[in-house]
Design an enzyme around this catalytic site. Sequence first.
Site, PDB file in Angstrom:
ATOM      1  N   ARG A 174       0.815  -1.218   0.000  1.00  0.00           N
ATOM      2  CA  ARG A 174       0.000   0.000   0.000  1.00  0.00           C
ATOM      3  C   ARG A 174       0.854   1.276   0.000  1.00  0.00           C
ATOM      4  NH1 ARG A 174      -2.405  -3.682  -1.185  1.00  0.00           N
ATOM      5  NH2 ARG A 174      -4.337  -4.527  -0.336  1.00  0.00           N
ATOM      6  N   SER A 224     -10.955   0.492   3.530  1.00  0.00           N
ATOM      7  CA  SER A 224     -10.267   0.047   4.742  1.00  0.00           C
ATOM      8  C   SER A 224      -9.604   1.237   5.425  1.00  0.00           C
ATOM      9  CB  SER A 224      -9.206  -1.001   4.404  1.00  0.00           C
ATOM     10  OG  SER A 224      -9.814  -2.165   3.876  1.00  0.00           O
ATOM     11  N   GLU A 294      -4.668   3.546   6.548  1.00  0.00           N
ATOM     12  CA  GLU A 294      -4.498   3.363   5.108  1.00  0.00           C
ATOM     13  C   GLU A 294      -5.098   4.544   4.360  1.00  0.00           C
ATOM     14  OE1 GLU A 294      -6.279   0.262   1.820  1.00  0.00           O
ATOM     15  OE2 GLU A 294      -5.186  -0.593   3.513  1.00  0.00           O
TER      16      GLU A 294
END
Length: 304
Positions: A174, A224, A294
């Site tokens: 990520r 998320s 995130e």
Amino acid sequence: MKELYQKLENEQIGKIRLNEPLSKHTTMKIGGPADIFVEPNSIENLEKTVRFAREADVPFRVIGRGSNLLVDDEGIRGVVIKLGKGINHLEIENDVLRVGAGYPMVPLATIMSKKGFSGFEFAGGIPGSVGGAVYMNAGAHGSDISEIIIEARVLYPDGTLKWVSKEDLNYSYRTSALQFDGGICVEAKFKLTKGDPEKIYNDMKSFKDYRHRTQPYDMPCAGSIFRNPLPQHSGRLIEEAGLKGYKIGGAQISELHANFIVNTGDATAENVRDLISFIKKTINDNSGIDLHTEIEIILSQESN
């Protein structure tokens, strides 16, 4: 600010609005106004927008579909540039896909699967756009952008526009180099594999259906909230702490998936930030694990 607005209007950059509520442009439906909101109608006009903002010493911020974003209740000062229509071209040559940063991921995955190109199946349920996916190395179901990208065309804050290789994007979980150097992905090339259209489409649809069964995309949310502290998973840690359904104001930890915070109707960015802080403290107290967000949280005073 008014001079910059007038200059952008005179250049016919694209759609331009003053004091545009950013709640209209985030999937969480939260966010105060942008002083100037611009949706450029070409890469050239994106370059102009960035150049004019820098010349006027006005801060700017680039967004996509707002699916991984929490914008402050006070909004964003300066210029907010949305990559959307006008930067959503799509070309396929042999097994190489060249696509604009504003192209949404779900339709892209569907189109590629129907054409019999494998590689984007994992993206069938990702609600963002190509630019955001490249920026954060979006992924699901054991795959991510780094698995298929060849290179990205990047506009840097100083006005430099160049193609950057997969290696120089420095991908990890990520994360990409763009998160540290301020680069804006304007388009990207992906290496796909030709296969059986029916099988590819069914695989993509299966991933998409699974996400919709297990994640609360029927309510405003930002995807998320936390990165997974591998080998642990944030959702499992939050659920085991008994936090599903916990609310602060209009922000609630989803009853369906504990790593999602949903807007029940009147949530503010402050509600969401407070809930994030509460979750982080609870998990650290319970297990000693530090959770890291995130989603990107933009405060009103932040700027380029």
